[in-house]
Design a protein around this motif. Structure first.
Motif, PDB file in Angstrom:
ATOM      1  N   ASP A 123       0.821  -1.206   0.000  1.00 51.49           N
ATOM      2  CA  ASP A 123       0.000   0.000   0.000  1.00 51.49           C
ATOM      3  C   ASP A 123       0.856   1.257   0.000  1.00 51.49           C
ATOM      4  O   ASP A 123       0.425   2.320  -0.466  1.00 51.49           O
ATOM      5  N   TYR A 124       2.073   1.176   0.530  1.00 50.27           N
ATOM      6  CA  TYR A 124       2.943   2.348   0.581  1.00 50.27           C
ATOM      7  C   TYR A 124       3.353   2.794  -0.812  1.00 50.27           C
ATOM      8  O   TYR A 124       3.512   3.988  -1.072  1.00 50.27           O
ATOM      9  N   LEU A 125       3.555   1.824  -1.722  1.00 52.06           N
ATOM     10  CA  LEU A 125       3.881   2.201  -3.095  1.00 52.06           C
ATOM     11  C   LEU A 125       2.684   2.836  -3.786  1.00 52.06           C
ATOM     12  O   LEU A 125       2.809   3.818  -4.515  1.00 52.06           O
ATOM     13  N   ALA A 126       1.514   2.256  -3.552  1.00 54.70           N
ATOM     14  CA  ALA A 126       0.307   2.755  -4.209  1.00 54.70           C
ATOM     15  C   ALA A 126      -0.178   4.064  -3.595  1.00 54.70           C
ATOM     16  O   ALA A 126      -0.876   4.846  -4.247  1.00 54.70           O
ATOM     17  N   GLY A 127       0.169   4.289  -2.323  1.00 52.51           N
ATOM     18  CA  GLY A 127      -0.245   5.519  -1.667  1.00 52.51           C
ATOM     19  C   GLY A 127      -1.681   5.513  -1.202  1.00 52.51           C
ATOM     20  O   GLY A 127      -2.279   6.581  -0.970  1.00 52.51           O
ATOM     21  N   ARG A 128      -2.274   4.316  -1.051  1.00 54.73           N
ATOM     22  CA  ARG A 128      -3.639   4.248  -0.541  1.00 54.73           C
ATOM     23  C   ARG A 128      -3.836   2.913   0.174  1.00 54.73           C
ATOM     24  O   ARG A 128      -3.212   1.908  -0.171  1.00 54.73           O
ATOM     25  N   ALA A 129      -4.710   2.912   1.162  1.00 57.66           N
ATOM     26  CA  ALA A 129      -4.947   1.708   1.949  1.00 57.66           C
ATOM     27  C   ALA A 129      -5.739   0.677   1.154  1.00 57.66           C
ATOM     28  O   ALA A 129      -6.573   1.013   0.314  1.00 57.66           O
ATOM     29  N   PHE A 130      -5.436  -0.607   1.415  1.00 57.18           N
ATOM     30  CA  PHE A 130      -6.138  -1.732   0.788  1.00 57.18           C
ATOM     31  C   PHE A 130      -6.135  -1.638  -0.739  1.00 57.18           C
ATOM     32  O   PHE A 130      -7.117  -1.983  -1.407  1.00 57.18           O
ATOM     33  N   GLU A 148       1.323  -8.257   2.610  1.00 61.13           N
ATOM     34  CA  GLU A 148       1.947  -6.950   2.395  1.00 61.13           C
ATOM     35  C   GLU A 148       3.455  -7.180   2.338  1.00 61.13           C
ATOM     36  O   GLU A 148       4.225  -6.734   3.185  1.00 61.13           O
ATOM     37  N   MET A 149       3.867  -7.941   1.336  1.00 59.18           N
ATOM     38  CA  MET A 149       5.248  -8.404   1.185  1.00 59.18           C
ATOM     39  C   MET A 149       5.503  -8.664  -0.288  1.00 59.18           C
ATOM     40  O   MET A 149       4.599  -8.595  -1.111  1.00 59.18           O
ATOM     41  N   ASP A 150       6.725  -9.012  -0.591  1.00 53.97           N
ATOM     42  CA  ASP A 150       7.037  -9.499  -1.929  1.00 53.97           C
ATOM     43  C   ASP A 150       6.207 -10.752  -2.213  1.00 53.97           C
ATOM     44  O   ASP A 150       5.885 -11.535  -1.316  1.00 53.97           O
ATOM     45  N   GLY A 151       5.881 -10.946  -3.474  1.00 55.38           N
ATOM     46  CA  GLY A 151       5.054 -12.081  -3.867  1.00 55.38           C
ATOM     47  C   GLY A 151       5.650 -13.433  -3.541  1.00 55.38           C
ATOM     48  O   GLY A 151       4.929 -14.440  -3.536  1.00 55.38           O
ATOM     49  N   ALA A 152       6.960 -13.504  -3.256  1.00 57.70           N
ATOM     50  CA  ALA A 152       7.553 -14.780  -2.848  1.00 57.70           C
ATOM     51  C   ALA A 152       6.911 -15.295  -1.576  1.00 57.70           C
ATOM     52  O   ALA A 152       6.739 -16.505  -1.395  1.00 57.70           O
TER      53      ALA A 152
END
Length: 350
Positions: A54-61, A82-86
């Motif tokens: 969400d931090y990259l997108a700048g919005r929650a959920f 809320e992590m890398d897809g790995a």
């Protein structure tokens, strides 16, 4: 417990900017491609799991919007990390191992171009002592690089050769953002130059997992996940030995990486100095082909680069170019969190 394999992998062409695309528009072609590779449709998937920030997108959920690319009908069993897809792949692997599903779709995406990713990543830091100082991701990586140089483990020329090798390998990767001859460039934060750092860009990736005979029916040569584990270092970089990665070593041990040699390793090492640390921690000598895709130095879409390492390793097994591969993903400053998986082709199944 059932055997689980990666049976398909797809990724975007990674670009510095995708202003013309939303996250959903960037993701949808990848989802279609990975499903088409198996002949499955969205309603055939038993479990769906995604990784993003969400931090990259700048919005929650923000991840709920990406579900438009998966499809809301019929209802699906879905989760998100809320992590890398790995790490999303790890959750899906557990789901299939325990018999709660036979197939899983795992995807991850990140658009770093809208903001300053170096500043965004400071939000991963300890909020009381380190975070208020605002050391960005490159500055922290430079501390690790200088510690390695001071310990005699590497030097600037050796780091430059790592960058050159990765980006030369990326010349054969049509999805890479940077490939071929890339100059070392100026210092970003000494001793790291431009060539020692990953490109900032946007991208997405997806894999399909399947269990037992379902995997064999969907893929000619499945990439069986023989072991997978993830571990974490202390949160504060000030109490860690930055020239080593005990968590990566322990994850590799628990995943069975040291039981037999691997022929390929896809390491999520966004900075050249981190490859030095990982090679030692994971016991990788010159007989192992490291990052034939070019690794994170060729393309580093946030929240997807670790999943891509697993997908690239699996794809080499699918094509018969590898029999036993190690895939690594990391998150956090200076290799704070590490995931290691061991993948094998059908011929090495015991």
């Amino acid at each position: 417990m059932r055997d689980v394999a990666i049976v398909a992998f797809a990724q975007t062409d990674h670009r510095r900017r995708t202003d013309d695309l939303s996250e959903v528009e960037m993701l949808m072609p990848v989802l279609h491609q990975v499903l088409d590779a198996t002949g499955l449709r969205a309603r055939d998937i038993g479990f769906t799991c995604s990784g993003s920030s969400d931090y990259l997108a700048g919005r929650a959920f923000s991840f709920t919007m990406a579900l438009d690319g998966v499809g809301a009908q019929p209802p699906i069993s879905e989760s998100h990390v809320e992590m890398d897809g790995a790490w999303a792949l790890y959750e899906a692997w557990v789901k299939l191992r325990t018999g709660e599903a036979d197939t899983a779709l795992v995807y991850a995406y990140g658009k770093s171009s809208p903001g300053e990713v170096r500043d965004v990543l400071t939000r991963q830091l300890d909020p009381y002592y380190v975070g208020p100082l605002w050391p960005d991701s490159v500055a922290l990586a430079a501390l690790q690089a200088q510690a390695l140089i001071d310990a005699g483990e590497t030097d600037e020329a050796a780091l430059a050769s790592i960058a050159a090798r990765n980006r030369t390998a990326a010349a054969d990767n049509p999805h890479a953002q940077l490939a071929g001859s890339v100059p070392a460039g100026d210092y970003v934060v000494r001793p790291l130059r431009t060539g020692d750092c990953p490109p900032v860009g946007d991208g997405a990736a997806a894999v399909v997992l399947a269990a037992d005979d379902t995997a064999r029916a969907l893929c000619t040569r499945p990439a069986w996940i023989r072991g997978i584990d993830h571990r974490i270092e202390a949160h504060s970089v000030g109490v860690r030995e930055l020239t080593d990665s005990p968590s990566a070593r322990l994850a590799a041990e628990r995943a069975g990486a040291f039981e037999r040699p691997v022929d390929t390793a896809e390491l999520h090492a966004p900075f050249t100095s981190q490859e030095v640390v990982l090679r030692r921690a994971l016991g990788l000598d010159d007989s192992v082909r490291v990052n034939p895709s070019g690794g994170a130095l060729a393309a580093n879409p946030m929240m997807a680069a670790g999943l891509i390492r697993l997908g690239e390793a699996a794809a080499r097994i699918h094509r018969g170019e590898s029999d036993r591969a190690l895939a690594h993903a990391t998150s956090g400053p200076c290799l704070q969190q590490n995931l290691v998986a061991v993948l094998e082709g059908e011929t090495t199944h015991v």
